[in-house]
Design a protein around this motif. Structure first.
Motif, short mmCIF file in Angstrom:
data_model
loop_
_atom_site.label_atom_id
_atom_site.label_comp_id
_atom_site.label_asym_id
_atom_site.label_seq_id
_atom_site.Cartn_x
_atom_site.Cartn_y
_atom_site.Cartn_z
N VAL A 1 1.09 -1.62 -1.32
CA VAL A 1 2.61 -0.94 -1.06
C VAL A 1 1.85 -0.63 0.36
O VAL A 1 2.53 -1.06 1.53
CB VAL A 1 2.73 -0.73 -2.10
CG1 VAL A 1 5.08 0.02 -1.26
CG2 VAL A 1 3.38 -1.24 -2.64
N ASN A 2 1.34 0.00 0.81
CA ASN A 2 0.93 0.94 2.20
C ASN A 2 0.57 -0.23 3.30
O ASN A 2 0.56 -0.29 4.08
CB ASN A 2 0.09 2.37 1.68
CG ASN A 2 0.97 3.01 1.39
OD1 ASN A 2 1.29 3.52 2.37
ND2 ASN A 2 0.79 3.90 0.21
N THR B 1 -4.57 6.85 -4.45
CA THR B 1 -3.60 7.23 -4.92
C THR B 1 -2.80 6.04 -5.84
O THR B 1 -3.85 5.48 -6.27
CB THR B 1 -2.06 7.12 -3.76
OG1 THR B 1 -2.15 5.83 -3.43
CG2 THR B 1 -2.92 7.82 -2.54
N HIS C 1 -0.01 4.87 -5.65
CA HIS C 1 0.70 3.26 -5.79
C HIS C 1 0.22 2.10 -6.24
O HIS C 1 -0.89 1.71 -5.92
CB HIS C 1 1.17 3.35 -3.86
CG HIS C 1 1.63 4.53 -3.08
ND1 HIS C 1 1.44 5.40 -2.79
CD2 HIS C 1 2.89 4.87 -4.04
CE1 HIS C 1 2.17 6.52 -2.54
NE2 HIS C 1 3.35 5.87 -2.89
N PHE D 1 -1.07 -1.08 -5.49
CA PHE D 1 -2.41 -1.61 -4.58
C PHE D 1 -1.44 -2.93 -3.82
O PHE D 1 -0.91 -3.69 -3.93
CB PHE D 1 -3.23 -1.89 -5.19
CG PHE D 1 -4.78 -2.81 -4.01
CD1 PHE D 1 -5.30 -1.29 -4.07
CD2 PHE D 1 -4.63 -3.14 -3.43
CE1 PHE D 1 -6.59 -1.16 -2.83
CE2 PHE D 1 -6.06 -3.73 -2.68
CZ PHE D 1 -6.83 -2.84 -2.24
N GLN E 1 -5.40 3.77 1.34
CA GLN E 1 -4.70 5.11 0.86
C GLN E 1 -4.18 4.83 -0.64
O GLN E 1 -4.06 5.20 -1.68
CB GLN E 1 -3.15 5.11 2.06
CG GLN E 1 -2.94 5.90 1.56
CD GLN E 1 -1.63 6.61 2.54
OE1 GLN E 1 -1.07 5.38 3.16
NE2 GLN E 1 -0.82 7.63 2.35
N ASP E 2 -3.93 3.21 -0.42
CA ASP E 2 -3.91 2.89 -1.69
C ASP E 2 -4.81 2.93 -3.12
O ASP E 2 -3.91 3.14 -4.30
CB ASP E 2 -3.26 0.97 -1.52
CG ASP E 2 -1.85 1.20 -1.78
OD1 ASP E 2 -0.20 2.25 -0.84
OD2 ASP E 2 -1.39 0.13 -0.63
#
Length: 174
Positions: free
Chosen positions: A87-88, A81, A83, A85, A77-78
């Motif tokens: 974090v999620n 997106t 964000h 890399f 997901q990171d």
């Protein structure tokens, strides 16, 4: 007729999934997470990969599998997106571990439990993402908006419940 003897709740309720389901469901959730908000901006409030992490973690009831599943889904997901890399990956890895741990203690097939779990994990992830961005990355622009996070938790829960029942059809007892 052979009798089966189950010695623990884990043996009784632990499920596996066909490898195609294990791969396709998270990939579809991640892709929808990236594509849907571009077409329908209001859907950005949903976190479909989080729902996949919660479902697979509570169904498998393995802390290792939950952590790895959450981390991998979060990292992918990171990667798709804006964000930073990881974090999620961190947040969803923690959620996967806790969800798998809770899977031993409660009946995760009960509707009320599913509602509470999804709502609470959505709030927990919001808190984790805030802490990671604010304190680990030092991003002072990040804000935690309680009303927005409550709406996010309700929205994720509303989508998760029918999705869980649909995904239940793909479970096979280990």
């Amino acid at each position: 007729m052979a009798e089966h003897s189950y010695t623990s709740r884990r043996e009784l309720d632990q499920y596996a999934f066909h490898p195609a389901v294990t791969l396709l469901v998270p990939v579809v959730c991640i892709l929808l997470q990236v594509v849907l908000p571009k077409t329908f901006p209001r859907l950005a409030i949903l976190d479909l990969p989080l729902i996949a992490v919660i479902f697979f973690s509570v169904a498998r009831r393995s802390q290792i599998a939950g952590t790895v599943t959450g981390t991998l889904i979060g990292l992918f997901q990171d990667g798709l997106t804006n964000h930073p890399f990881g974090v999620n990956g961190i947040a969803k890895g923690i959620i996967g571990y806790i969800a798998a741990s809770i899977g031993f203690a409660v009946d995760v097939e009960n509707l009320v439990n599913r509602i509470v779990l999804n709502f609470c994990f959505s709030l927990l992830q919001s808190g984790l993402l805030y802490l990671i961005a604010r304190w680990l990355l030092g991003d002072a622009t990040v804000r935690l908006l309680p009303v927005h996070e409550l709406i996010r938790a309700v929205s994720n829960t509303a989508v998760a419940i029918p999705l869980f029942y649909m995904l239940d059809r793909f479970r096979v007892r280990e």
